[in-house]
Design an enzyme around this catalytic site. Sequence first.
Site, mmCIF file in Angstrom:
data_model
loop_
_atom_site.group_PDB
_atom_site.id
_atom_site.type_symbol
_atom_site.label_atom_id
_atom_site.label_comp_id
_atom_site.label_asym_id
_atom_site.label_seq_id
_atom_site.Cartn_x
_atom_site.Cartn_y
_atom_site.Cartn_z
ATOM 1 N N HIS A 158 52.542 35.818 32.999
ATOM 2 C CA HIS A 158 52.855 34.724 32.065
ATOM 3 C C HIS A 158 52.660 35.085 30.603
ATOM 4 O O HIS A 158 52.892 34.268 29.727
ATOM 5 C CB HIS A 158 52.040 33.464 32.408
ATOM 6 C CG HIS A 158 50.574 33.572 32.115
ATOM 7 N ND1 HIS A 158 49.712 34.253 32.917
ATOM 8 C CD2 HIS A 158 49.825 33.090 31.094
ATOM 9 C CE1 HIS A 158 48.477 34.177 32.420
ATOM 10 N NE2 HIS A 158 48.528 33.476 31.308
HETATM 11 N N1 UDP Z 1 44.839 30.995 39.287
HETATM 12 C C1 UDP Z 1 45.019 30.015 40.266
HETATM 13 N N2 UDP Z 1 46.279 29.822 40.768
HETATM 14 C C2 UDP Z 1 47.351 30.568 40.383
HETATM 15 C C3 UDP Z 1 47.155 31.576 39.405
HETATM 16 C C4 UDP Z 1 45.887 31.749 38.859
HETATM 17 O O1 UDP Z 1 44.069 29.353 40.673
HETATM 18 O O2 UDP Z 1 48.470 30.355 40.884
HETATM 19 C C5 UDP Z 1 43.500 31.180 38.706
HETATM 20 C C6 UDP Z 1 42.978 32.593 38.822
HETATM 21 O O3 UDP Z 1 42.339 32.834 40.022
HETATM 22 C C7 UDP Z 1 42.033 32.700 37.650
HETATM 23 C C8 UDP Z 1 42.690 31.818 36.619
HETATM 24 O O4 UDP Z 1 43.566 30.956 37.316
HETATM 25 O O5 UDP Z 1 40.780 32.167 38.022
HETATM 26 C C9 UDP Z 1 43.417 32.677 35.613
HETATM 27 O O6 UDP Z 1 44.240 31.894 34.895
HETATM 28 P P1 UDP Z 1 45.346 32.490 33.922
HETATM 29 O O7 UDP Z 1 45.998 33.659 34.548
HETATM 30 O O8 UDP Z 1 46.171 31.328 33.521
HETATM 31 O O9 UDP Z 1 44.471 32.875 32.667
HETATM 32 P P2 UDP Z 1 43.990 34.239 32.073
HETATM 33 O O10 UDP Z 1 43.028 34.846 33.012
HETATM 34 O O11 UDP Z 1 45.200 35.055 31.869
HETATM 35 O O12 UDP Z 1 43.337 33.834 30.786
#
Ligand code: UDP
Length: 361
Positions: A209
């Site tokens: 994303h």
């Molecule tokens: N996550 C979730 N469902 C999904 C994708 C991600 O529960 O379909 C969780 C994942 O396990 C992690 C968090 O969302 O705990 C990460 O979110 P994201 O990728 O939006 O944020 P980033 O880590 O990139 O800041």
Amino acid sequence: MKITIIAGARPNFIKIAPIINAIKSKQNEGFDISFRLVHTGQHYDKNLSDTFFEELNIPQPDVNLEVKSGSQAEQTAAIMIAFEKELLQNPCDLVLVVGDVNSTMACSIVAKKCHTKVAHVEAGIRSGDLTMPEEINRMLTDSITDYFFTTSTSASENLLKLGSNPENVHFVGNVMIDTLHQNIDRSSAPDFWNEHQLKEKNYIILTLHRPANVDEVSSLINLLHGIDSLVNDKKIIFPIHPRTQAILSESKIEFKNILFVSPQGYLNFMYLIKNSFAVITDSGGISEETTVLGIPCFTMRDNTERPETETIGTNTIVGTSFENLKKVFGSFLQNGARKSGIPELWDGKASERIVSILLGK
Ligand code: UDP
């Protein structure tokens, strides 16, 4: 002590859940600590917000600022305007922010200008990549934070190099891993598990994303076609973020292995991760979870603010080109996963440490 907790986006909800649990257990022990939960409304899809409140037993927010989407500046400004009113009406001793989203930075600035102390959970991590809004949010938040709670010694060192007072820098571990410990036994297979004959290790999880990977539609489609051809004998489950979905919406594309599914709730997603063969992602949080679960993770970014996921954990930074992913993934298919471990203090107790420090106990 009255704390206002800020949460705006999916990864924030996952991080505040164990902190709220730790506050509640201190309340039960008779400590004078209370909290007000402010949802800024940065993420508002059910799949990215409500589901996490339900599954992780997070209490309903006391207020939702409902800022929704906008450009970086529009969203940040909207959060600041709404949160200033909220904080003036409901003063507190401390504003606690987590992570690196616009809500983190916007609410820290407002709090500090209202002479309210700021605690930053996940302070000090740095990628050095100023093209990512998250890096700017981290730098600005940490420049006005009173309590720095860090996930690693390298994050603490970054802060000390920047001149932070060592007395305010607390290496406590990782709250995201607290949530993992508290919920992994409740994780469960999603509805499509049987329908697509998913089994332990017969599929890969894909999440993308970040603007560098998804904002240009033709490069995104090329990347997806490449990833689709990485393996012959495995499905690739792609819980598609609304941001990526919006970019692909007009395109008619078909894949032999990639299966598009909606963003997963935490319990289904953890089940999918823990049983997967490998993960390809551009998320920072997922590289921490795969590290603890021992699942090989390939991060499609040029850098990371979480170096321990690579030096200790299962993460490999592969850059944003498919060619490099193909090379690195090919070598993994041939040689298997390398040895990995779990970073120091990623033990499920970070939130307890944070609340004890805030209470001075
Ligand atoms: N996550 C979730 N469902 C999904 C994708 C991600 O529960 O379909 C969780 C994942 O396990 C992690 C968090 O969302 O705990 C990460 O979110 P994201 O990728 O939006 O944020 P980033 O880590 O990139 O800041």
